[in-house]
Design a protein around this motif. Structure first.
Motif, short mmCIF file in Angstrom:
data_model
loop_
_atom_site.label_atom_id
_atom_site.label_comp_id
_atom_site.label_asym_id
_atom_site.label_seq_id
_atom_site.Cartn_x
_atom_site.Cartn_y
_atom_site.Cartn_z
N UNK A 156 -35.11 -59.66 147.05
CA UNK A 156 -35.65 -58.94 145.92
C UNK A 156 -36.26 -59.94 144.95
N UNK A 157 -37.57 -59.97 144.86
CA UNK A 157 -38.27 -60.85 143.93
C UNK A 157 -38.67 -60.05 142.69
N UNK A 158 -39.29 -58.91 142.91
CA UNK A 158 -39.61 -57.87 141.93
C UNK A 158 -40.81 -58.20 141.05
N UNK A 159 -40.91 -59.42 140.55
CA UNK A 159 -42.05 -59.79 139.70
C UNK A 159 -42.27 -61.30 139.77
N UNK A 160 -43.52 -61.71 139.54
CA UNK A 160 -43.85 -63.13 139.47
C UNK A 160 -43.70 -63.68 138.05
N UNK A 161 -43.45 -62.80 137.08
CA UNK A 161 -43.45 -63.21 135.68
C UNK A 161 -42.03 -63.40 135.16
N UNK A 162 -41.76 -64.59 134.64
CA UNK A 162 -40.43 -64.89 134.12
C UNK A 162 -40.06 -63.98 132.96
N UNK A 196 -42.02 -54.83 142.53
CA UNK A 196 -42.12 -53.56 141.81
C UNK A 196 -43.33 -53.63 140.88
N UNK A 197 -44.17 -52.60 140.91
CA UNK A 197 -45.31 -52.51 140.02
C UNK A 197 -45.04 -51.46 138.94
#
Length: 328
Positions: A156-162, A196-197
């Motif tokens: 589960x990564x979910x987003x590239x933004x910290x 997830x978007x």
């Protein structure tokens, strides 16, 4: 190009997981979900409590999964459940899905995985987990196991933004995902990632820009999910109080977005899902009605055909590229 084979070797306009599985196993394979009773480090106090703000595992846990039942019993029920719809499937992958399925001592993991693999007609495992719940010892074990049976680890990564990961109480960074994905791939283990978007605070432009970083990941497969506001979660309260912080996808808008994203995506990545499904009874609001995934997939493929586009049509390789948060 519609009458030609695409680089992935079939006529569908994206690198399809169904076709990938059919080619890999020379036939149909069905996943059977099991709930082994795991938890997560941001639930049990190891890193935090409450879990990710969007999360309610009941939203994607099949009815036949009951962590109080032994694994072999859940597999049996799962196979019976799928028998009516997937009559041609006679081999199965056991999918350890709910929560973080490597968040336990290796001795326990070995017992659970071996019980699953001992079940007749089970030919491999798919293991859903988090990058901070994996280590070298577990990777070494899975590497050895992968020499005998099919093994895939899904992170589960979910987003590239910290900024987003912090806001949703994810409990790990994107850098942690990058590092563990690289370690897993170096062990020769098939690797997947989830995104997830529509998470709060992310604009449509930011979501689309993240395709550069996603394309650079060393992954075999990917799953996309549109954010769905699930009842009883902290995110439901955030959504009620600050709906302006969320990008609201209509079905038509999401189809346009996901095609824009996929035509910029590395064509080597196999797409497992374009969107997620949550039982309507668990949703704060059912934005898309009762439409099922198979119907959405047909709409996506029809629109790709109309636009004469395909996965990777506009993909540009960006070696060493990275995404920076706007305020960093």
């Amino acid at each position: 190009m519609s009458n030609l084979l695409f680089p992935w070797g079939h006529h569908r306009r994206f690198n399809s997981y169904t076709e990938y599985i059919r080619k890999t196993f020379s036939g149909r394979i069905q996943k059977v979900v099991v709930d082994a009773g795991f938890t997560c480090p941001n639930r049990d106090g190891t890193k935090g409590v409450g879990g990710c703000t969007y999360c309610n595992n009941d939203a994607f846990n099949p009815s036949y999964c009951n962590p109080e039942e032994p694994i072999h019993r859940q597999i049996s029920k799962g196979i019976d459940f799928h028998a009516v719809r997937y009559r041609r499937a006679d081999r199965f992958l056991v999918y350890f899905q709910p929560y973080s399925n490597t968040f336990a001592p290796l001795s326990r993991l070995k017992t659970l995985y071996e019980v699953a693999l001992d079940y007749p007609d089970v030919i491999g495992l798919v293991i859903g987990t988090r990058p901070d719940c994996m280590d070298s010892e577990k990777l070494d074990f899975l590497q050895e196991l992968s020499k005998k049976v099919y093994i895939q680890v899904e992170y589960g990564v979910e987003s590239c933004y910290e900024k987003t990961l912090l806001r949703i109480n994810r409990g790990h960074t994107f850098e942690a995902s990058l590092a563990m994905i690289e370690k897993t791939r170096k062990k020769g283990i098939r690797t997947g990632a989830h995104f997830i978007f529509g998470l709060p605070g992310e604009s449509l432009e930011e979501m689309l820009e993240s395709v550069v970083q996603v394309s650079n990941l060393q992954i075999d497969t990917i799953k996309f999910h549109q954010l769905q506001i699930v009842r009883g979660t902290p995110m439901e309260q955030e959504f009620i109080l600050h709906p302006e912080m969320f990008h609201h996808f209509t079905l038509e808008g999401y189809i346009t977005f996901i095609i824009d994203f996929v035509e910029r995506l590395n064509q080597d990545i196999v797409i497992e899902r374009f969107c997620g499904e949550v039982p309507p009874r668990l949703l704060h609001k059912s934005e898309w009605g009762a439409i099922r995934y198979d119907n959405i997939l047909r709409l996506i493929e029809t629109e790709m055909e109309r636009r004469d586009t395909w996965q990777g049509k506009y993909y540009i390789q960006h070696p060493g590229s990275s995404i920076q948060d706007p305020e960093s």
